[in-house]
Design a protein around this motif. Structure first.
Motif, short mmCIF file in Angstrom:
data_model
loop_
_atom_site.label_atom_id
_atom_site.label_comp_id
_atom_site.label_asym_id
_atom_site.label_seq_id
_atom_site.Cartn_x
_atom_site.Cartn_y
_atom_site.Cartn_z
N ASN A 187 76.58 8.47 19.95
CA ASN A 187 76.70 9.86 20.34
C ASN A 187 76.19 10.02 21.77
OD1 ASN A 187 77.27 11.03 17.57
ND2 ASN A 187 75.35 9.97 17.20
N LEU A 188 76.62 11.07 22.43
CA LEU A 188 76.12 11.40 23.75
C LEU A 188 75.25 12.64 23.61
CD1 LEU A 188 79.46 10.98 25.70
CD2 LEU A 188 77.57 9.37 25.63
N GLY A 189 74.14 12.67 24.32
CA GLY A 189 73.24 13.82 24.22
C GLY A 189 72.47 14.03 25.51
N LEU A 190 71.69 15.08 25.53
CA LEU A 190 70.87 15.45 26.67
C LEU A 190 69.44 15.61 26.18
CD1 LEU A 190 70.82 16.30 29.70
CD2 LEU A 190 71.28 18.63 28.94
N THR A 191 68.51 14.96 26.85
CA THR A 191 67.10 15.05 26.48
C THR A 191 66.26 15.05 27.74
OG1 THR A 191 65.42 14.13 24.98
CG2 THR A 191 66.73 12.55 26.24
N THR A 192 64.95 15.10 27.59
CA THR A 192 64.05 15.04 28.73
C THR A 192 63.28 13.74 28.68
OG1 THR A 192 63.82 17.44 28.70
CG2 THR A 192 62.16 16.21 29.92
N ILE A 193 63.35 12.98 29.76
CA ILE A 193 62.60 11.74 29.89
C ILE A 193 61.79 11.84 31.18
CG2 ILE A 193 62.72 9.23 30.18
CD1 ILE A 193 65.38 9.30 28.62
N ASN A 194 60.49 11.69 31.07
CA ASN A 194 59.61 11.81 32.24
C ASN A 194 59.85 13.12 33.00
OD1 ASN A 194 58.46 9.28 31.68
ND2 ASN A 194 60.06 8.24 32.83
N PHE A 228 73.13 7.50 22.02
CA PHE A 228 72.23 7.20 20.91
C PHE A 228 72.98 7.05 19.60
CE2 PHE A 228 72.69 11.76 20.91
CZ PHE A 228 72.66 12.14 19.58
N GLY A 229 72.31 6.43 18.67
CA GLY A 229 72.82 6.29 17.31
C GLY A 229 71.66 6.24 16.35
#
Length: 138
Positions: free
Chosen positions: A86-93, A101-102
Motif C-alpha cells: 500500500n502507499l501511505g503518508l506518515t511523519t518521519i523525523n 507498506f504492507g
C-alpha cells in the motif's frame, strides 16, 4: 500473539539476505531494519507487535513532491496495482513522508515475511519510477 521475537526473525532473515544486512532497531515492540544492496541499499523496516507484522520503507519526503494533489491522485490510482503493498503518508523525523507498506498476521511464517520484504522492495522501486513526473527535479 506474535510467534516471532526480533532475535529469532533477525537470525532467519540474516540467513536469507546475508550477514550484516539485517539489524535490530530498538523500539517498544521490536523492529528490524533490512538493507537490500541489490535494490540500491533500500532499507525495509519490519515492526513486530502482538497484532501484526508491519513492513515499510520510505518512498519520498513530501517536500520533494512538486504537485501534491497530482501525486496523491497518482498514488491512489497506483495503489490497487501494487500487489501486497500500500502507499501511505506518515511523519518521519517531523517530516511528512510517503511510504510503501504492507501488513501480515503476527503468526506469519518466516517465508511469508521474507516474501513481503522482497515484494515491498520491488513495489517501492516500481512506485517511485511511476511517480517521478510529480517529483522536484534535482
Amino acid at each position: 500473539m506474535s510467534r516471532w521475537t526480533t532475535q529469532e526473525l533477525c537470525k532467519y532473515l540474516e540467513a536469507s539476505f546475508g550477514a550484516g544486512q539485517v539489524e535490530e532497531v530498538p523500539t517498544a515492540d521490536g523492529a528490524l531494519q533490512v538493507t537490500l544492496p541489490d535494490c540500491g541499499d533500500l532499507g525495509i523496516t519490519i515492526a513486530l507487535t502482538d497484532r501484526q507484522v508491519f513492513v515499510s520503507t520510505p518512498l519520498v519526503e513530501a517536500e520533494q513532491v512538486r504537485d501534491r494533489a497530482g501525486f496523491n491522485e497518482a498514488c491512489m490510482r497506483l495503489n490497487p496495482l501494487n500487489p501486497l503493498s500500500n502507499l501511505g503518508l506518515t511523519t518521519i523525523n517531523d517530516r511528512d513522508t510517503y511510504i510503501v507498506f504492507g501488513e501480515l498476521a503476527p503468526d506469519s511464517t518466516a517465508e511469508q515475511i521474507e516474501l513481503e520484504v522482497r515484494t515491498l522492495a520491488d513495489n517501492a522501486i516500481d512506485a517511485i519510477e511511476a511517480l517521478k513526473p510529480y517529483l522536484v527535479s534535482e
